[in-house]
Design a protein around this motif. Structure first.
Motif, PDB file in Angstrom:
ATOM      1  N   PRO A 175      23.431  -4.781 -18.879  1.00  0.00           N
ATOM      2  CA  PRO A 175      23.511  -4.196 -17.678  1.00  0.00           C
ATOM      3  C   PRO A 175      23.070  -5.102 -16.587  1.00  0.00           C
ATOM      4  N   VAL A 176      23.596  -4.879 -15.399  1.00  0.00           N
ATOM      5  CA  VAL A 176      23.014  -5.443 -14.148  1.00  0.00           C
ATOM      6  C   VAL A 176      21.805  -4.705 -13.892  1.00  0.00           C
ATOM      7  N   ARG A 177      20.846  -5.397 -13.647  1.00  0.00           N
ATOM      8  CA  ARG A 177      19.445  -4.572 -13.239  1.00  0.00           C
ATOM      9  C   ARG A 177      18.641  -5.214 -11.849  1.00  0.00           C
ATOM     10  N   PHE A 178      18.321  -4.157 -11.416  1.00  0.00           N
ATOM     11  CA  PHE A 178      17.629  -4.200 -10.020  1.00  0.00           C
ATOM     12  C   PHE A 178      16.523  -3.398 -10.057  1.00  0.00           C
ATOM     13  N   GLY A 179      15.336  -4.181  -9.636  1.00  0.00           N
ATOM     14  CA  GLY A 179      13.938  -3.103  -9.719  1.00  0.00           C
ATOM     15  C   GLY A 179      12.860  -3.940  -9.242  1.00  0.00           C
ATOM     16  N   PHE A 180      11.848  -3.070  -9.260  1.00  0.00           N
ATOM     17  CA  PHE A 180      10.414  -3.651  -9.234  1.00  0.00           C
ATOM     18  C   PHE A 180       9.370  -2.961  -9.826  1.00  0.00           C
ATOM     19  N   ALA A 181       8.110  -3.513 -10.105  1.00  0.00           N
ATOM     20  CA  ALA A 181       6.952  -2.606 -10.545  1.00  0.00           C
ATOM     21  C   ALA A 181       5.713  -2.884  -9.671  1.00  0.00           C
ATOM     22  N   TYR A 182       5.047  -2.041  -9.356  1.00  0.00           N
ATOM     23  CA  TYR A 182       3.868  -2.312  -8.826  1.00  0.00           C
ATOM     24  C   TYR A 182       2.626  -2.133  -9.556  1.00  0.00           C
ATOM     25  N   GLY A 183       1.599  -2.688  -9.470  1.00  0.00           N
ATOM     26  CA  GLY A 183       0.234  -2.354 -10.039  1.00  0.00           C
ATOM     27  C   GLY A 183      -0.751  -1.900  -9.222  1.00  0.00           C
ATOM     28  N   THR A 184      -1.655  -1.262  -9.525  1.00  0.00           N
ATOM     29  CA  THR A 184      -2.673  -0.678  -8.505  1.00  0.00           C
ATOM     30  C   THR A 184      -3.795  -1.828  -8.394  1.00  0.00           C
ATOM     31  N   LEU A 185      -4.611  -1.900  -7.275  1.00  0.00           N
ATOM     32  CA  LEU A 185      -5.502  -2.612  -7.109  1.00  0.00           C
ATOM     33  C   LEU A 185      -6.911  -1.901  -6.956  1.00  0.00           C
ATOM     34  N   PRO A 186      -7.985  -2.518  -6.763  1.00  0.00           N
ATOM     35  CA  PRO A 186      -9.263  -1.875  -6.903  1.00  0.00           C
ATOM     36  C   PRO A 186      -9.623  -0.832  -5.772  1.00  0.00           C
ATOM     37  N   ALA A 187      -8.793  -1.118  -4.490  1.00  0.00           N
ATOM     38  CA  ALA A 187      -8.796  -0.034  -3.797  1.00  0.00           C
ATOM     39  C   ALA A 187      -7.834   1.370  -3.972  1.00  0.00           C
ATOM     40  N   HIS A 188      -7.126   1.303  -4.985  1.00  0.00           N
ATOM     41  CA  HIS A 188      -6.465   2.655  -5.253  1.00  0.00           C
ATOM     42  C   HIS A 188      -7.317   3.468  -6.094  1.00  0.00           C
ATOM     43  N   ALA A 194       0.737  -1.242   0.213  1.00  0.00           N
ATOM     44  CA  ALA A 194       0.017  -0.081   0.034  1.00  0.00           C
ATOM     45  C   ALA A 194       1.019   1.409   0.080  1.00  0.00           C
ATOM     46  N   MET A 195       0.352   2.294  -0.496  1.00  0.00           N
ATOM     47  CA  MET A 195       1.110   3.676  -0.500  1.00  0.00           C
ATOM     48  C   MET A 195       0.178   4.381   0.492  1.00  0.00           C
ATOM     49  N   LEU A 196       0.708   5.403   1.041  1.00  0.00           N
ATOM     50  CA  LEU A 196      -0.115   6.329   1.611  1.00  0.00           C
ATOM     51  C   LEU A 196       0.560   7.844   1.095  1.00  0.00           C
ATOM     52  N   VAL A 197      -0.617   8.444   0.868  1.00  0.00           N
ATOM     53  CA  VAL A 197      -0.316   9.616   0.062  1.00  0.00           C
ATOM     54  C   VAL A 197      -1.250  11.027   0.758  1.00  0.00           C
ATOM     55  N   ARG A 198      -0.403  11.933   0.962  1.00  0.00           N
ATOM     56  CA  ARG A 198      -0.905  13.222   1.802  1.00  0.00           C
ATOM     57  C   ARG A 198      -1.007  14.362   0.758  1.00  0.00           C
ATOM     58  N   ALA A 199      -2.205  15.097   0.767  1.00  0.00           N
ATOM     59  CA  ALA A 199      -2.499  16.101  -0.251  1.00  0.00           C
ATOM     60  C   ALA A 199      -3.512  17.068   0.549  1.00  0.00           C
ATOM     61  N   TRP A 200      -3.406  18.176   0.535  1.00  0.00           N
ATOM     62  CA  TRP A 200      -4.527  19.181   1.067  1.00  0.00           C
ATOM     63  C   TRP A 200      -4.685  18.900   2.489  1.00  0.00           C
ATOM     64  N   GLY A 201      -3.588  18.299   3.085  1.00  0.00           N
ATOM     65  CA  GLY A 201      -3.860  18.078   4.622  1.00  0.00           C
ATOM     66  C   GLY A 201      -4.353  16.736   4.913  1.00  0.00           C
ATOM     67  N   LEU A 202      -4.830  16.086   3.830  1.00  0.00           N
ATOM     68  CA  LEU A 202      -5.789  14.916   3.819  1.00  0.00           C
ATOM     69  C   LEU A 202      -4.693  13.694   3.486  1.00  0.00           C
ATOM     70  N   TRP A 203      -5.156  12.424   3.813  1.00  0.00           N
ATOM     71  CA  TRP A 203      -4.381  11.466   3.808  1.00  0.00           C
ATOM     72  C   TRP A 203      -5.222  10.229   2.988  1.00  0.00           C
ATOM     73  N   TRP A 204      -4.455   9.575   1.930  1.00  0.00           N
ATOM     74  CA  TRP A 204      -5.155   8.729   1.100  1.00  0.00           C
ATOM     75  C   TRP A 204      -4.388   7.293   1.134  1.00  0.00           C
ATOM     76  N   TRP A 205      -4.989   6.317   1.402  1.00  0.00           N
ATOM     77  CA  TRP A 205      -4.547   4.976   1.334  1.00  0.00           C
ATOM     78  C   TRP A 205      -4.933   4.210   0.103  1.00  0.00           C
TER      79      TRP A 205
END
Length: 114
Positions: A32-45, A1-12
């Motif tokens: 090249p040697v590569r390290f990383g990840f990707a995330y996809g949004t879920l319905p609650a996003h 999950a990510m927690l986002v703050r904007a306008w003094g409000l928080w969104w999960w």
């Protein structure tokens, strides 16, 4: 999950790691040697999409940081605030790049380099 703050409000926002790359390669190739990840949004996003973060170490000892995202508004709040959401995403990209620059600019302590 990510927690986002904007306008003094928080969104999960719910998301899931959809792939990872751990760049240990056998032998000495030109890739090249590569390290990383990707995330996809879920319905609650509030948006629908994916975001990828990859660091590449090339044979010439250069390091590249790649951040790629694509998304579309899912929730009504994201649709109504579409221009604002895009500005937040642009700010995040800039802050992410700056954080990476700061991280690689720090000297490695001797006990870590040994």
């Amino acid at each position: 999950a990510m927690l986002v703050r904007a306008w003094g409000l928080w969104w999960w926002n719910a998301c899931r790691i959809v792939w990872t790359v751990d760049g240990h390669r056998p032998g000495e190739g030109s890739e090249p040697v590569r390290f990383g990840f990707a995330y996809g949004t879920l319905p609650a996003h509030v948006e629908r999409g994916e975001e990828r973060f990859v660091v590449e170490w090339h044979g010439d000892d250069t390091v590249w940081y790649d951040l790629h995202a694509f998304s579309r508004p899912r929730a009504l709040s994201a649709r109504l605030g579409y221009p604002f959401a895009r500005r937040l995403q642009a700010r995040f990209r800039a802050e992410s790049l700056e954080a990476m620059r700061r991280a690689v600019a720090r000297p490695v302590p001797e006990e870590e380099s040994a």
